[in-house]
Design an enzyme around this catalytic site. Structure first.
Site, PDB file in Angstrom:
ATOM      1  N   SER A   1       0.797  -1.240   0.000  1.00  0.00           N
ATOM      2  CA  SER A   1       0.000   0.000   0.000  1.00  0.00           C
ATOM      3  C   SER A   1       0.825   1.285   0.000  1.00  0.00           C
ATOM      4  O   SER A   1       0.274   2.372  -0.097  1.00  0.00           O
ATOM      5  CB  SER A   1      -0.987   0.003   1.171  1.00  0.00           C
ATOM      6  OG  SER A   1      -0.316   0.212   2.388  1.00  0.00           O
TER       7      SER A   1
ATOM      8  N   LYS B   1      -6.440   4.096   8.710  1.00  0.00           N
ATOM      9  CA  LYS B   1      -5.510   5.041   8.078  1.00  0.00           C
ATOM     10  C   LYS B   1      -6.028   6.479   8.178  1.00  0.00           C
ATOM     11  O   LYS B   1      -5.248   7.414   8.359  1.00  0.00           O
ATOM     12  CB  LYS B   1      -5.284   4.642   6.613  1.00  0.00           C
ATOM     13  CG  LYS B   1      -4.454   3.365   6.487  1.00  0.00           C
ATOM     14  CD  LYS B   1      -4.342   2.893   5.049  1.00  0.00           C
ATOM     15  CE  LYS B   1      -3.469   1.642   4.968  1.00  0.00           C
ATOM     16  NZ  LYS B   1      -3.329   1.141   3.605  1.00  0.00           N
TER      17      LYS B   1
END
Length: 205
Positions: free
Chosen positions: A111, A154
């Site tokens: 990611s 996140k």
């Protein structure tokens, strides 16, 4: 002594060239994670030609998947630089060292792809990135931005680090839209499907 409550290692705005904040998802939840890149200038040989250039060195205890991501990101960064500035030979002239602090913490997953590309382009273009920007997204070899996990964690990590602007993959828009309003409030979010979208946010067009 004040407690260290932020995930920020760098307070300077904009950040130094070659440094971009990514967002990671670990067993401890979300965290802000800097990608640092530095160029290595090579000496010259007896004929005055530069030694080395064109290689990438990576540190920071990265797992296999993340290590592969660095190689993909390097290829994408080289391709995008050639598109933007065809006469820019930065990646041929310099070796790049990429590091992901903190060195003692194992890290893995794909990611950080778009963050790595952005950090390398920041060096090559000699253009810094603002310090209230963070991003997450897997990158394909052709520059497509692919979805990632842990959008809620996140987003929380970004808020904790005082981030105002986030880049997420376009395919994660639904995950973000489903978050409670108090998490989304005050955030400027771009949903990227191609690296060109990321580039526009990081460097302007």
């Amino acid at each position: 002594k004040a407690l260290f409550t932020s995930d920020r290692m760098y307070e300077k705005d904009p950040l130094p060239n070659g440094i971009v904040m990514g967002l990671a998802w670990t067993s401890m939840g979300g965290s802000a994670l800097y990608i640092e890149t530095q160029s290595i200038i090579r000496g010259k040989d007896a004929d005055g030609k530069q030694r080395g250039g064109g290689t990438l060195k990576v540190t920071g205890q990265l797992g296999d998947v993340m290590n592969e991501s660095t190689q993909i990101a390097y290829t994408v960064a080289r391709a995008r630089l050639a598109e933007k500035q065809s006469d820019n030979t930065y990646f041929d002239d310099y070796d790049i060292h990429m590091h992901v602090p903190e060195g003692a913490t194992p890290k893995d997953g794909p990611s950080a792809g778009i963050t790595m590309v952005t950090a390398m382009l920041s060096l090559a273009l000699d253009r810094p990135v603002r310090n209230d920007l963070a991003m997450t997204g897997e990158i394909s070899l052709t520059g497509k931005v692919l979805p990632v996990g842990g959008i809620k964690e996140k987003t929380m990590a970004a808020r904790r680090a005082g981030i105002k602007c986030i880049v997420f993959p376009a395919e994660n828009k639904r995950d973000f839209d489903e978050l409670p309003d108090y998490l989304k409030e005050g955030l400027d979010v771009t949903f990227a499907s191609d690296y060109a979208d990321v580039f526009g946010v990081a460097f302007g067009n």
